[in-house]
Scaffold this active site. Structure first.
Site, PDB file in Angstrom:
ATOM      1  N   CYS A  80       0.826  -1.209   0.000  1.00 22.03           N
ATOM      2  CA  CYS A  80       0.000   0.000   0.000  1.00 22.03           C
ATOM      3  C   CYS A  80       0.864   1.265   0.000  1.00 22.03           C
ATOM      4  O   CYS A  80       1.625   1.482  -0.934  1.00 22.03           O
ATOM      5  CB  CYS A  80      -0.991  -0.039   1.165  1.00 22.03           C
ATOM      6  SG  CYS A  80      -2.354   1.153   1.003  1.00 22.03           S
ATOM      7  N   GLU A 117      -2.580  -9.118   3.347  1.00 21.23           N
ATOM      8  CA  GLU A 117      -2.963  -9.616   4.669  1.00 21.23           C
ATOM      9  C   GLU A 117      -4.469  -9.547   4.896  1.00 21.23           C
ATOM     10  O   GLU A 117      -4.985 -10.152   5.843  1.00 21.23           O
ATOM     11  CB  GLU A 117      -2.209  -8.851   5.761  1.00 21.23           C
ATOM     12  CG  GLU A 117      -2.719  -7.464   6.082  1.00 21.23           C
ATOM     13  CD  GLU A 117      -2.270  -6.378   5.112  1.00 21.23           C
ATOM     14  OE1 GLU A 117      -2.514  -5.196   5.425  1.00 21.23           O
ATOM     15  OE2 GLU A 117      -1.689  -6.701   4.046  1.00 21.23           O
ATOM     16  N   HIS A 135      -3.856  -5.022  -0.192  1.00 22.63           N
ATOM     17  CA  HIS A 135      -3.420  -5.546   1.106  1.00 22.63           C
ATOM     18  C   HIS A 135      -3.495  -7.076   1.090  1.00 22.63           C
ATOM     19  O   HIS A 135      -4.582  -7.642   1.274  1.00 22.63           O
ATOM     20  CB  HIS A 135      -4.316  -5.008   2.223  1.00 22.63           C
ATOM     21  CG  HIS A 135      -4.084  -3.575   2.548  1.00 22.63           C
ATOM     22  ND1 HIS A 135      -3.164  -3.165   3.484  1.00 22.63           N
ATOM     23  CD2 HIS A 135      -4.638  -2.445   2.035  1.00 22.63           C
ATOM     24  CE1 HIS A 135      -3.167  -1.842   3.551  1.00 22.63           C
ATOM     25  NE2 HIS A 135      -4.053  -1.382   2.680  1.00 22.63           N
TER      26      HIS A 135
END
Length: 205
Positions: free
Chosen positions: A80, A187, A185
């Site tokens: 990001c 995650e 992202h």
């Protein structure tokens, strides 16, 4: 076991990234200690929020130069705003200098009509080079999770590892040698995101 330094410079919630990396087999040090960063096998450079805060946080933590050096000598995954910081500057706040590791700029999405900015939610990602080891076992056009109002525009098109469409086609991943970076992202991207993190943990350069 691969030891990863997850850079902590006051930007964003690192808990989800740390847990996701541990889930795929890494030992994670959440740190801004240059000595621990130097000892790590690999580095994850996260970031959310404003570029100015990102750059200030890195400078105050004393890790801006650490990041500049790391991208040349060990595997790095930037996420990001971490990816955006690799370029020369951002349009944010009238212009913010970034790390300048790659030529190019960070641009704000234009008026996209019926599409809202920030670009928030799930979107398909087109892999420019599906043979890259970071895309192992990830289907073409897999969906990843985004939250951003700015996107990177690298000067060298061969840096672009993936693109996404949101009113316009924009670069959503870059790669060069031992570095890989994503606007999305991983995650927060469930199966595909965890696979990408696993690929990073297993990436031998």
């Amino acid at each position: 076991m691969t030891r990863i330094a997850l850079l902590d410079y006051g930007m964003g919630n690192l808990h989800s990234a740390a847990k996701a990396l541990e889930h795929v087999g890494a030992t994670v040090d959440v740190t801004n200690d240059p000595k621990l960063i130097a000892k790590a096998d690999k580095i994850v450079f996260p970031g959310v929020g404003a570029m100015r805060d990102c750059m200030q946080g890195m400078h105050e933590a004393g890790i801006d130069e650490v990041v500049r050096q790391a991208v040349f000598n060990k595997p790095v995954l930037a996420i990001c705003v971490g990816m955006q910081a690799l370029l020369e500057s951002s349009e944010e706040n009238g212009g913010v200098p970034a790390l300048g590791i790659f030529e190019g700029a960070v641009k704000h999405f234009p008026d996209l009509g019926h599409l809202k900015v920030p670009h928030m939610g799930w979107n398909q990602v087109y892999q420019n080079d599906p043979a890259h080891p970071m895309w192992n076992n990830i289907d073409q056009d897999s969906r990843f999770y985004f939250v951003h109002s700015y996107y990177v525009e690298p000067k060298q098109s061969d840096l672009i590892a993936a693109t996404c469409d949101y009113g316009l086609q924009f670069c959503t991943a870059i790669h060069k040698d031992n570095l890989f970076a994503t606007q999305f992202h991983p995650e927060k991207s469930h199966t595909a995101g965890l696979q990408l993190l696993k690929n990073f943990v297993e990436w031998n350069i």
